[in-house]
Write an enzyme that holds these catalytic residues in place. Structure first.
Site, mmCIF file in Angstrom:
data_model
loop_
_atom_site.group_PDB
_atom_site.id
_atom_site.type_symbol
_atom_site.label_atom_id
_atom_site.label_comp_id
_atom_site.label_asym_id
_atom_site.label_seq_id
_atom_site.Cartn_x
_atom_site.Cartn_y
_atom_site.Cartn_z
ATOM 1 N N ASP A 29 15.559 32.723 44.455
ATOM 2 C CA ASP A 29 16.443 31.430 43.796
ATOM 3 C C ASP A 29 16.761 30.565 44.982
ATOM 4 O OD1 ASP A 29 18.676 29.954 43.004
ATOM 5 O OD2 ASP A 29 19.409 31.524 41.721
ATOM 6 N N TYR A 65 24.087 34.965 42.160
ATOM 7 C CA TYR A 65 24.913 34.348 41.123
ATOM 8 C C TYR A 65 25.291 35.222 39.906
ATOM 9 C CZ TYR A 65 25.758 31.003 37.351
ATOM 10 O OH TYR A 65 26.032 30.481 36.251
ATOM 11 N N ARG A 108 7.790 19.876 22.606
ATOM 12 C CA ARG A 108 8.181 21.279 23.296
ATOM 13 C C ARG A 108 7.020 21.767 24.047
ATOM 14 N NH1 ARG A 108 7.182 25.109 20.238
ATOM 15 N NH2 ARG A 108 7.919 24.342 18.162
ATOM 16 N N LYS A 112 22.425 21.730 40.155
ATOM 17 C CA LYS A 112 23.332 21.783 41.346
ATOM 18 C C LYS A 112 22.864 20.716 42.233
ATOM 19 C CE LYS A 112 25.137 25.181 39.327
ATOM 20 N NZ LYS A 112 24.634 26.722 39.500
HETATM 21 C C1 PLP Z 1 24.288 27.877 38.751
HETATM 22 C C2 PLP Z 1 23.563 28.883 39.418
HETATM 23 C C3 PLP Z 1 22.590 29.444 38.388
HETATM 24 C C4 PLP Z 1 22.399 29.106 36.864
HETATM 25 O O1 PLP Z 1 22.106 27.773 36.594
HETATM 26 P P1 PLP Z 1 22.416 27.117 35.208
HETATM 27 O O2 PLP Z 1 21.912 25.831 35.518
HETATM 28 O O3 PLP Z 1 24.076 27.167 35.272
HETATM 29 O O4 PLP Z 1 21.970 27.585 34.162
HETATM 30 C C5 PLP Z 1 21.416 30.239 38.949
HETATM 31 N N1 PLP Z 1 21.528 30.556 40.293
HETATM 32 C C6 PLP Z 1 22.421 30.111 41.061
HETATM 33 C C7 PLP Z 1 22.258 30.379 42.719
HETATM 34 C C8 PLP Z 1 23.294 29.072 40.683
HETATM 35 O O5 PLP Z 1 24.290 28.626 41.673
#
Ligand code: PLP
Length: 378
Positions: free
Chosen positions: A174, A101, A48, A199
Protein backbone atom coordinates in the site's frame (compact mmCIF):
# COMPACT_ATOMS: atom_id res chain seq x y z
CA UNK A 1 9.72 11.37 -21.72
CA UNK A 2 12.00 10.27 -18.97
CA UNK A 3 11.64 12.26 -15.79
CA UNK A 4 8.84 11.76 -13.27
CA UNK A 5 7.54 15.36 -13.24
CA UNK A 6 7.34 15.42 -17.03
CA UNK A 7 5.56 12.08 -17.28
CA UNK A 8 3.13 13.14 -14.52
CA UNK A 9 2.03 16.02 -16.75
CA UNK A 10 2.13 14.44 -20.20
CA UNK A 11 1.42 10.69 -20.13
CA UNK A 12 -1.96 10.03 -21.79
CA UNK A 13 -2.68 13.77 -21.88
CA UNK A 14 -2.17 14.46 -25.59
CA UNK A 15 -4.19 17.42 -26.90
CA UNK A 16 -7.55 16.38 -28.38
CA UNK A 17 -7.04 14.98 -31.89
CA UNK A 18 -10.18 16.65 -33.31
CA UNK A 19 -9.98 20.20 -32.00
CA UNK A 20 -6.63 20.58 -30.25
CA UNK A 21 -8.02 21.13 -26.75
CA UNK A 22 -4.84 21.01 -24.65
CA UNK A 23 -6.71 19.26 -21.84
CA UNK A 24 -8.46 16.10 -23.09
CA UNK A 25 -12.22 16.18 -22.41
CA UNK A 26 -14.03 14.16 -19.74
CA UNK A 27 -15.91 11.39 -21.54
CA UNK A 28 -19.22 11.49 -19.66
CA UNK A 29 -20.76 8.70 -21.71
CA UNK A 30 -21.86 5.38 -20.23
CA UNK A 31 -21.81 3.60 -23.60
CA UNK A 32 -20.21 3.76 -27.05
CA UNK A 33 -21.70 3.44 -30.54
CA UNK A 34 -20.70 0.23 -32.29
CA UNK A 35 -20.10 0.07 -36.04
CA UNK A 36 -22.14 -3.07 -36.53
CA UNK A 37 -22.52 -5.69 -33.78
CA UNK A 38 -19.10 -6.18 -32.16
CA UNK A 39 -17.61 -3.32 -34.18
CA UNK A 40 -16.03 -1.51 -31.25
CA UNK A 41 -14.25 1.78 -31.75
CA UNK A 42 -10.90 1.69 -30.00
CA UNK A 43 -12.14 -1.24 -27.87
CA UNK A 44 -14.76 0.82 -26.00
CA UNK A 45 -18.25 -0.53 -25.40
CA UNK A 46 -19.63 0.08 -21.89
CA UNK A 47 -18.33 2.34 -19.13
CA UNK A 48 -17.93 -0.36 -16.47
CA UNK A 49 -15.56 -2.22 -18.80
CA UNK A 50 -13.64 0.84 -19.95
CA UNK A 51 -13.99 4.59 -20.33
CA UNK A 52 -11.46 6.77 -22.18
CA UNK A 53 -10.96 9.13 -19.21
CA UNK A 54 -10.36 6.17 -16.91
CA UNK A 55 -8.02 4.51 -19.39
CA UNK A 56 -5.92 7.69 -19.51
CA UNK A 57 -5.66 7.81 -15.71
CA UNK A 58 -4.84 4.11 -15.50
CA UNK A 59 -2.01 4.53 -18.01
CA UNK A 60 -0.61 7.47 -16.04
CA UNK A 61 -0.77 5.59 -12.73
CA UNK A 62 1.01 2.56 -14.21
CA UNK A 63 3.67 4.76 -15.79
CA UNK A 64 4.44 6.67 -12.59
CA UNK A 65 4.70 3.47 -10.54
CA UNK A 66 7.04 1.99 -13.15
CA UNK A 67 4.46 -0.74 -13.81
CA UNK A 68 2.77 -2.11 -16.90
CA UNK A 69 -0.90 -2.06 -15.86
CA UNK A 70 -2.97 0.37 -13.80
CA UNK A 71 -6.55 -0.02 -12.60
CA UNK A 72 -8.69 2.72 -11.11
CA UNK A 73 -11.39 2.04 -8.49
CA UNK A 74 -14.14 3.95 -6.71
CA UNK A 75 -12.16 3.92 -3.45
CA UNK A 76 -8.89 2.63 -2.04
CA UNK A 77 -10.76 -0.18 -0.29
CA UNK A 78 -12.59 -1.17 -3.49
CA UNK A 79 -9.19 -1.66 -5.13
CA UNK A 80 -7.90 -3.66 -2.16
CA UNK A 81 -11.04 -5.81 -2.20
CA UNK A 82 -10.48 -6.57 -5.90
CA UNK A 83 -6.88 -7.62 -5.16
CA UNK A 84 -7.99 -10.06 -2.44
CA UNK A 85 -10.81 -11.50 -4.56
CA UNK A 86 -8.54 -11.92 -7.56
CA UNK A 87 -5.79 -13.74 -5.65
CA UNK A 88 -7.46 -15.65 -2.79
CA UNK A 89 -10.05 -18.42 -2.53
CA UNK A 90 -11.79 -19.89 0.53
CA UNK A 91 -9.17 -21.70 2.65
CA UNK A 92 -6.41 -19.27 1.69
CA UNK A 93 -4.49 -17.04 4.06
CA UNK A 94 -3.24 -13.43 4.05
CA UNK A 95 -0.45 -11.95 6.18
CA UNK A 96 -1.00 -8.34 7.23
CA UNK A 97 1.72 -5.98 8.46
CA UNK A 98 1.65 -5.09 12.14
CA UNK A 99 0.63 -1.50 11.56
CA UNK A 100 -1.81 -0.60 8.81
CA UNK A 101 -4.90 1.34 7.84
CA UNK A 102 -7.82 0.23 10.03
CA UNK A 103 -10.10 -0.20 7.03
CA UNK A 104 -7.72 -2.71 5.41
CA UNK A 105 -7.74 -4.76 8.62
CA UNK A 106 -11.56 -4.55 8.75
CA UNK A 107 -11.87 -5.62 5.09
CA UNK A 108 -9.84 -8.78 5.71
CA UNK A 109 -11.07 -9.44 9.23
CA UNK A 110 -14.80 -8.90 8.68
CA UNK A 111 -15.58 -9.32 4.98
CA UNK A 112 -13.04 -11.81 3.64
CA UNK A 113 -12.82 -13.88 6.83
CA UNK A 114 -16.56 -14.49 6.50
CA UNK A 115 -15.86 -15.74 2.96
CA UNK A 116 -13.31 -18.26 4.29
CA UNK A 117 -10.12 -16.25 3.75
CA UNK A 118 -8.04 -16.29 6.90
CA UNK A 119 -5.75 -13.40 7.82
CA UNK A 120 -3.30 -12.65 10.58
CA UNK A 121 -1.19 -9.72 11.70
CA UNK A 122 2.56 -10.37 11.71
CA UNK A 123 5.58 -8.17 12.53
CA UNK A 124 7.10 -7.91 9.06
CA UNK A 125 10.40 -6.66 10.44
CA UNK A 126 10.90 -10.00 12.20
CA UNK A 127 12.13 -12.56 9.64
CA UNK A 128 11.54 -15.55 11.87
CA UNK A 129 7.98 -14.50 12.65
CA UNK A 130 7.29 -13.86 8.98
CA UNK A 131 8.69 -17.18 7.76
CA UNK A 132 6.84 -19.04 10.54
CA UNK A 133 3.56 -17.36 9.58
CA UNK A 134 3.69 -18.43 5.92
CA UNK A 135 1.42 -21.44 5.42
CA UNK A 136 2.69 -23.42 2.43
CA UNK A 137 0.12 -23.49 -0.35
CA UNK A 138 -2.34 -21.41 1.68
CA UNK A 139 -0.69 -18.04 2.16
CA UNK A 140 -1.31 -16.00 -1.00
CA UNK A 141 -0.51 -12.42 0.02
CA UNK A 142 1.79 -10.48 2.31
CA UNK A 143 0.25 -7.04 2.78
CA UNK A 144 2.78 -4.30 3.54
CA UNK A 145 2.06 -0.70 4.34
CA UNK A 146 5.20 1.45 4.38
CA UNK A 147 5.29 4.08 5.76
CA UNK A 148 2.44 2.62 7.82
CA UNK A 149 -0.72 4.35 8.95
CA UNK A 150 -0.65 5.79 11.59
CA UNK A 151 2.66 4.82 13.27
CA UNK A 152 4.96 5.57 10.29
CA UNK A 153 6.78 2.24 10.60
CA UNK A 154 9.13 1.51 7.68
CA UNK A 155 9.30 -2.02 6.28
CA UNK A 156 11.92 -3.39 3.91
CA UNK A 157 10.07 -3.98 0.63
CA UNK A 158 12.97 -5.72 -1.15
CA UNK A 159 13.63 -8.06 1.76
CA UNK A 160 9.98 -8.98 2.37
CA UNK A 161 9.38 -9.48 -1.38
CA UNK A 162 12.37 -11.82 -1.53
CA UNK A 163 11.07 -13.98 1.32
CA UNK A 164 7.60 -13.95 -0.24
CA UNK A 165 8.96 -15.07 -3.62
CA UNK A 166 10.84 -17.97 -2.02
CA UNK A 167 7.44 -19.24 -0.83
CA UNK A 168 5.44 -18.40 -3.97
CA UNK A 169 3.57 -15.64 -2.13
CA UNK A 170 2.65 -12.27 -3.67
CA UNK A 171 3.73 -9.04 -1.99
CA UNK A 172 1.24 -6.17 -1.92
CA UNK A 173 2.47 -2.71 -0.96
CA UNK A 174 0.00 0.00 0.00
CA UNK A 175 1.90 3.01 -1.33
CA UNK A 176 -0.65 5.62 -0.24
CA UNK A 177 1.64 7.47 2.20
CA UNK A 178 4.71 7.63 -0.05
CA UNK A 179 3.12 8.02 -3.52
CA UNK A 180 5.13 6.93 -6.58
CA UNK A 181 7.03 10.21 -6.42
CA UNK A 182 8.81 9.07 -3.23
CA UNK A 183 8.71 5.27 -3.53
CA UNK A 184 8.10 2.71 -6.29
CA UNK A 185 7.55 -0.71 -4.68
CA UNK A 186 7.53 -2.67 -7.97
CA UNK A 187 11.19 -1.68 -8.46
CA UNK A 188 11.98 -3.40 -5.14
CA UNK A 189 10.27 -6.64 -6.16
CA UNK A 190 6.70 -6.11 -4.95
CA UNK A 191 4.00 -7.68 -7.16
CA UNK A 192 1.06 -5.38 -6.48
CA UNK A 193 0.86 -1.70 -5.52
CA UNK A 194 -2.34 -0.28 -4.06
CA UNK A 195 -3.34 3.31 -3.41
CA UNK A 196 -6.04 5.31 -1.83
CA UNK A 197 -5.97 8.04 -4.49
CA UNK A 198 -8.28 9.88 -2.09
CA UNK A 199 -5.09 10.95 -0.32
CA UNK A 200 -1.91 12.47 -1.84
CA UNK A 201 -2.59 11.47 -5.46
CA UNK A 202 -5.95 13.27 -5.37
CA UNK A 203 -4.33 15.79 -3.07
CA UNK A 204 -7.20 18.23 -2.56
CA UNK A 205 -9.64 16.33 -0.32
CA UNK A 206 -12.31 16.37 -3.01
CA UNK A 207 -12.11 12.91 -4.61
CA UNK A 208 -12.62 9.34 -3.34
CA UNK A 209 -10.64 6.80 -5.33
CA UNK A 210 -8.31 3.83 -5.41
CA UNK A 211 -5.68 2.37 -7.69
CA UNK A 212 -3.91 -0.92 -8.27
CA UNK A 213 -0.73 -1.28 -10.35
CA UNK A 214 0.91 -4.56 -11.41
CA UNK A 215 3.44 -5.85 -13.95
CA UNK A 216 2.22 -9.39 -14.52
CA UNK A 217 -0.34 -9.65 -17.37
CA UNK A 218 -2.14 -12.64 -15.79
CA UNK A 219 -2.47 -10.91 -12.45
CA UNK A 220 -3.67 -7.78 -14.23
CA UNK A 221 -6.31 -9.76 -16.08
CA UNK A 222 -7.61 -11.34 -12.84
CA UNK A 223 -7.90 -7.99 -11.05
CA UNK A 224 -9.31 -6.27 -14.14
CA UNK A 225 -11.98 -8.95 -14.32
CA UNK A 226 -13.09 -8.18 -10.74
CA UNK A 227 -13.05 -4.44 -11.56
CA UNK A 228 -15.32 -5.13 -14.53
CA UNK A 229 -17.52 -7.89 -13.10
CA UNK A 230 -18.00 -6.47 -9.59
CA UNK A 231 -18.06 -2.91 -10.92
CA UNK A 232 -16.42 -0.70 -8.27
CA UNK A 233 -15.00 1.60 -10.95
CA UNK A 234 -14.26 5.29 -10.55
CA UNK A 235 -16.45 7.80 -12.36
CA UNK A 236 -15.10 9.67 -15.40
CA UNK A 237 -15.21 12.94 -13.45
CA UNK A 238 -13.25 11.50 -10.51
CA UNK A 239 -10.73 10.02 -12.96
CA UNK A 240 -10.32 13.37 -14.67
CA UNK A 241 -9.84 15.21 -11.34
CA UNK A 242 -7.34 12.62 -10.16
CA UNK A 243 -5.38 12.83 -13.40
CA UNK A 244 -5.33 16.62 -13.14
CA UNK A 245 -4.11 16.38 -9.54
CA UNK A 246 -1.28 14.02 -10.45
CA UNK A 247 0.26 16.76 -12.61
CA UNK A 248 1.21 18.70 -9.46
CA UNK A 249 2.12 15.65 -7.34
CA UNK A 250 5.87 16.32 -7.42
CA UNK A 251 5.70 19.94 -6.29
CA UNK A 252 3.07 19.14 -3.69
CA UNK A 253 5.08 16.24 -2.26
CA UNK A 254 8.26 18.32 -2.06
CA UNK A 255 6.38 20.89 0.00
CA UNK A 256 4.57 18.25 2.13
CA UNK A 257 7.97 16.72 2.92
CA UNK A 258 9.72 19.95 3.87
CA UNK A 259 6.77 21.17 5.96
CA UNK A 260 6.43 17.79 7.71
CA UNK A 261 10.14 17.74 8.49
CA UNK A 262 9.86 21.15 10.16
CA UNK A 263 6.74 20.09 12.07
CA UNK A 264 8.41 16.86 13.25
CA UNK A 265 11.54 18.68 14.42
CA UNK A 266 9.47 21.32 16.21
CA UNK A 267 7.33 18.72 18.01
CA UNK A 268 10.39 16.65 18.86
CA UNK A 269 11.74 19.60 20.86
CA UNK A 270 8.55 20.04 22.94
CA UNK A 271 8.59 18.75 26.52
CA UNK A 272 4.84 17.98 26.47
CA UNK A 273 5.23 15.61 23.50
CA UNK A 274 6.38 12.15 24.59
CA UNK A 275 7.43 10.90 21.15
CA UNK A 276 7.32 11.96 17.51
CA UNK A 277 6.99 9.38 14.73
CA UNK A 278 8.42 10.64 11.44
CA UNK A 279 10.89 8.71 9.28
CA UNK A 280 12.73 11.94 8.48
CA UNK A 281 13.98 12.19 12.08
CA UNK A 282 17.41 10.51 12.44
CA UNK A 283 16.14 9.01 15.74
CA UNK A 284 13.34 7.12 13.90
CA UNK A 285 14.20 3.39 13.81
CA UNK A 286 13.33 3.24 10.10
CA UNK A 287 15.29 6.36 9.10
CA UNK A 288 18.15 4.59 7.29
CA UNK A 289 15.83 2.14 5.52
CA UNK A 290 13.54 5.00 4.49
CA UNK A 291 16.53 6.81 2.97
CA UNK A 292 17.26 3.65 0.98
CA UNK A 293 13.81 2.94 -0.45
CA UNK A 294 12.26 6.43 -0.51
CA UNK A 295 13.40 9.73 -1.99
CA UNK A 296 11.66 11.78 0.73
CA UNK A 297 9.89 11.08 4.01
CA UNK A 298 6.33 12.15 3.23
CA UNK A 299 3.77 14.48 4.76
CA UNK A 300 2.44 12.50 7.73
CA UNK A 301 3.70 12.99 11.29
CA UNK A 302 2.32 11.16 14.32
CA UNK A 303 2.96 11.99 17.95
CA UNK A 304 2.32 10.51 21.34
CA UNK A 305 1.23 12.36 24.46
CA UNK A 306 1.51 11.10 28.04
CA UNK A 307 -2.26 10.65 28.30
CA UNK A 308 -5.30 10.25 26.07
CA UNK A 309 -6.70 13.41 27.66
CA UNK A 310 -3.67 15.44 26.54
CA UNK A 311 -3.96 14.00 23.01
CA UNK A 312 -7.65 14.88 22.71
CA UNK A 313 -7.05 18.30 24.22
CA UNK A 314 -4.43 18.99 21.54
CA UNK A 315 -6.88 17.83 18.82
CA UNK A 316 -9.47 20.29 20.12
CA UNK A 317 -7.13 23.26 20.16
CA UNK A 318 -5.57 23.46 16.71
CA UNK A 319 -7.15 26.04 14.41
CA UNK A 320 -5.30 25.67 11.11
CA UNK A 321 -5.03 21.88 11.44
CA UNK A 322 -8.66 20.86 10.91
CA UNK A 323 -9.94 17.93 12.97
CA UNK A 324 -11.01 15.45 10.29
CA UNK A 325 -10.36 11.95 8.99
CA UNK A 326 -8.32 11.44 5.79
CA UNK A 327 -4.95 12.88 4.83
CA UNK A 328 -2.82 13.95 1.90
CA UNK A 329 -4.68 17.11 0.92
CA UNK A 330 -3.11 20.55 0.50
CA UNK A 331 -4.72 21.63 3.79
CA UNK A 332 -3.40 20.38 7.13
CA UNK A 333 -5.55 17.94 9.11
CA UNK A 334 -5.38 16.50 12.61
CA UNK A 335 -6.81 13.10 13.54
CA UNK A 336 -7.23 11.00 16.69
CA UNK A 337 -6.79 7.50 15.19
CA UNK A 338 -8.08 5.48 18.17
CA UNK A 339 -11.55 7.03 17.90
CA UNK A 340 -11.54 8.13 14.25
CA UNK A 341 -9.69 6.40 11.38
CA UNK A 342 -8.67 3.31 13.38
CA UNK A 343 -11.75 2.87 15.59
CA UNK A 344 -12.49 -0.45 13.84
CA UNK A 345 -9.13 -1.78 15.05
CA UNK A 346 -10.04 -1.44 18.76
CA UNK A 347 -9.22 -4.64 20.64
CA UNK A 348 -7.29 -6.04 17.64
CA UNK A 349 -3.55 -6.60 17.21
CA UNK A 350 -3.33 -3.29 15.32
CA UNK A 351 -5.14 -1.24 17.96
CA UNK A 352 -3.84 2.35 18.20
CA UNK A 353 -3.41 3.90 21.63
CA UNK A 354 -5.56 6.88 22.64
CA UNK A 355 -2.41 8.92 23.31
CA UNK A 356 -1.57 8.98 19.59
CA UNK A 357 -2.37 11.94 17.31
CA UNK A 358 -1.77 11.89 13.54
CA UNK A 359 -1.07 15.05 11.55
CA UNK A 360 -1.42 15.35 7.81
CA UNK A 361 0.89 18.28 7.15
CA UNK A 362 -0.40 20.41 4.27
CA UNK A 363 1.40 22.83 2.01
CA UNK A 364 0.51 26.05 3.83
CA UNK A 365 3.31 28.37 4.98
CA UNK A 366 5.28 26.36 7.57
CA UNK A 367 5.50 29.31 9.99
CA UNK A 368 1.71 29.40 10.25
CA UNK A 369 1.63 25.65 10.86
CA UNK A 370 4.25 25.83 13.61
CA UNK A 371 2.48 28.78 15.23
CA UNK A 372 -0.79 26.84 15.28
CA UNK A 373 0.85 23.79 16.87
CA UNK A 374 2.63 26.00 19.42
CA UNK A 375 -0.59 27.69 20.53
CA UNK A 376 -2.39 24.32 20.70
CA UNK A 377 0.33 22.92 22.96
CA UNK A 378 -0.16 25.98 25.13
C1 PLP B 1 -7.37 5.91 3.35
C2 PLP B 1 -6.51 4.74 3.18
C3 PLP B 1 -6.98 3.57 2.57
C4 PLP B 1 -8.42 3.41 2.13
O1 PLP B 1 -8.74 4.20 1.05
P1 PLP B 1 -10.22 4.79 0.75
O2 PLP B 1 -10.01 5.62 -0.45
O3 PLP B 1 -10.62 5.55 1.97
O4 PLP B 1 -11.09 3.61 0.52
C5 PLP B 1 -6.10 2.53 2.38
N1 PLP B 1 -4.81 2.62 2.79
C6 PLP B 1 -4.33 3.71 3.41
C7 PLP B 1 -2.90 3.75 3.84
C8 PLP B 1 -5.16 4.81 3.63
O5 PLP B 1 -4.67 5.88 4.25
Amino acid sequence: MSEFETRAIHVSQDPDANNGAVIPPIYMSSTHKQDGVGGLRDGFEYNRAANPTRTALQEALANLEGGKFGLSFSSGLAGEDAVVRATCAPGDHVILGSDLYGGTFRLLNRIHRAAGIDSEVVDLSNDEALRAAIKPGKTKLIWVETPSNPMLAIFDIAHISKIAKEHGVLTVVDNTFATPYLQRPLEFGADIVTHSTTKFLGGHSDILGGAVVVNDPELHEKIRFIQFAAGAVSSPFDCWLTHRSIKTLAVRMDKHCSNAQQVAEFLDAQASVEQVYYPGLPSHPGHELAKKQMSGFGGIVSLRFATEKAAKNFCSKTKLFTLAESLGGVESLINHPAEMTHASAAGSPIEVGGEIVRLSVGIENPNDLLADLAQALG
